[in-house]
Design a protein around this motif. Sequence first.
Motif, short mmCIF file in Angstrom:
data_model
loop_
_atom_site.label_atom_id
_atom_site.label_comp_id
_atom_site.label_asym_id
_atom_site.label_seq_id
_atom_site.Cartn_x
_atom_site.Cartn_y
_atom_site.Cartn_z
N LEU A 1 70.75 -10.93 -49.32
CA LEU A 1 71.43 -11.43 -50.52
C LEU A 1 70.78 -12.71 -51.03
CD1 LEU A 1 75.15 -10.88 -49.43
CD2 LEU A 1 73.80 -9.50 -51.03
N ILE A 2 70.41 -13.59 -50.10
CA ILE A 2 69.85 -14.88 -50.51
C ILE A 2 68.33 -14.79 -50.64
CG2 ILE A 2 69.49 -17.26 -49.72
CD1 ILE A 2 72.32 -17.05 -48.43
N PRO B 1 77.65 -13.05 -44.63
CA PRO B 1 77.96 -12.67 -46.00
C PRO B 1 77.69 -11.19 -46.25
CG PRO B 1 75.73 -13.47 -45.92
CD PRO B 1 76.21 -13.35 -44.49
N PRO C 1 73.47 -12.84 -55.76
CA PRO C 1 73.65 -14.03 -56.62
C PRO C 1 73.81 -13.66 -58.10
CG PRO C 1 71.93 -14.43 -54.99
CD PRO C 1 72.34 -12.99 -54.82
N ALA D 1 82.22 -16.86 -50.31
CA ALA D 1 80.94 -16.32 -49.87
C ALA D 1 80.04 -15.99 -51.06
CB ALA D 1 81.15 -15.05 -49.04
N ASP D 2 80.65 -15.40 -52.10
CA ASP D 2 79.86 -15.07 -53.30
C ASP D 2 79.30 -16.34 -53.95
OD1 ASP D 2 80.61 -12.31 -53.07
OD2 ASP D 2 82.55 -12.83 -53.93
N VAL E 1 76.64 -18.01 -51.63
CA VAL E 1 75.39 -17.23 -51.65
C VAL E 1 74.64 -17.50 -52.95
CG1 VAL E 1 74.49 -14.88 -51.95
CG2 VAL E 1 76.05 -15.39 -50.06
N TYR F 1 72.93 -21.74 -46.17
CA TYR F 1 74.22 -21.06 -46.29
C TYR F 1 74.98 -21.30 -44.99
CZ TYR F 1 77.50 -17.13 -46.79
OH TYR F 1 78.62 -16.35 -46.87
N ASP G 1 71.51 -17.97 -42.33
CA ASP G 1 70.54 -17.65 -43.39
C ASP G 1 70.36 -16.16 -43.54
OD1 ASP G 1 70.10 -20.05 -44.41
OD2 ASP G 1 68.11 -20.37 -43.54
N ASP G 2 70.01 -15.76 -44.72
CA ASP G 2 69.88 -14.32 -44.99
C ASP G 2 68.88 -14.12 -46.12
OD1 ASP G 2 71.41 -12.34 -47.20
OD2 ASP G 2 70.72 -11.44 -45.32
#
Length: 431
Positions: free
Chosen positions: A260-261, A314, A320, A332-333, A336, A351, A430-431
């Motif tokens: 996601l990130i 997340p 994003p 979370a949204d 992120v 995050y 982290d993602d």
Amino acid sequence: MARKSKNNDFKKYLKFILPIVILILLVVLFFSYPSNNSSSSTTNSSKDGSEKFSFSLFGNNDNSCKYNDGENCLNTQSKCICKGEQICSPDRSKSDNLGCYTPFCGDGYIDDGETSGTCCIDAGCSGSLICDANLNQCVKPQCPFDCCVNDAQYQDKFCLQYYSCNSLRNSCEPDDSDNDAFPDYLEIQTGTDRFNPDTDGDSVLDGYDNHPLFNYLPRIYNFDWRYGKEWLIFTKKFEFDLTLSEDIVTSYEKMPKINLISRDDSQLKEVAQIMNNLADAEGYNDADKLMMVIAFSRSFNYDYTKLNFNKPLPDWANFPMETIIKKEGLCADSAVMAVALLKEMGYDTKYLVGPCYEPDTGSWHAIVGIPFVEGITLDGSERYLTYNGKKYYYLDATSRDYSGNIFYSTTSKNDFGTTYCPANNFVVSDD
Ligand SMILES: [Ca+2]
Ligand SMILES: [Ca+2]
Ligand SMILES: [Ca+2]
Ligand SMILES: [Ca+2]
């Protein structure tokens, strides 16, 4: 006189002796005829090879095999003799009266010369091989799964065109030559290029593109929010427009929620560029630029429909750009989105997630961790964690419904304070 008398004696003798000789011959003849053969057949051997009839002037009948009396090729080898390719094997059900048998490959007996190589039907095969009765050859067993390619244990079984064998699962799975989440066979049906991940060049992969063959008409999205140095007292209104194709907007809902990130997103890069330009136009320092983005994030609505999703973050959060387009989300949204956007703007953000306790046991909170930058004023109440030797200050990017101090501090209990979601329990995710 005497001579005449002698001649008469001989005639008398013949008259007497001849019938006796003939009688003896008839008796011999009678007994030389086998008692079990009452037919008038004159053949002297039947198809089973036994002597049916023998004639002996001297009445000696012992040369024939008396199989009715239990004689056979095994116990009376001298008389019960097998012929040609026959073997002596009285135990076999299809042996003849003499116990003789003509072996053949496929009769269920392993006979001389029959090996797995010459007659696997009878001799069987070694190891895991099985006998193919049609070929009379030892072969690997047929693959019992969808496919087995180059499998030492089984005969290879291949997948249909545009499918390949997943050797771990032995299952045929569709090919995706250009790795665009759109299988080759569907690309051929649809008319897209199976060697080009984005056939229409609209930045949406074919597999996630509602209109993979053409760039759908774009739509303009408008954004506005307020930020000021004196938070909530004097604020400046910022606004910008974003032109996005509907195919891009819908693609976020189709893509798996991973990276996601870290996902490379050209639309997010565009928003980051807009943010930098807006801040630079105001002559903002880093602290104000950061806060302007956090204020943008906090202008979004809180998504109460997702409130009960108490899952680890997340993995169920939105992309994003999805949050930006919807202008709503959970912590979370928002976190992120803010972390990813600030990263695109050049900031080393993290995050952070941590558990919240009473009264909402089991829920989580997500916030932004930012490094110290020019312009930040610290009053000693702010919280941070140290990660890889660097301090990351807590910043809550969640919606305006939780307005208060932007910095996460020991005193900001109305702002997910330390009682609710203990600051010491936040970790980098982290993602
Ligand atoms: Ca494809
Ligand atoms: Ca393609
Ligand atoms: Ca496309
Ligand atoms: Ca398209």
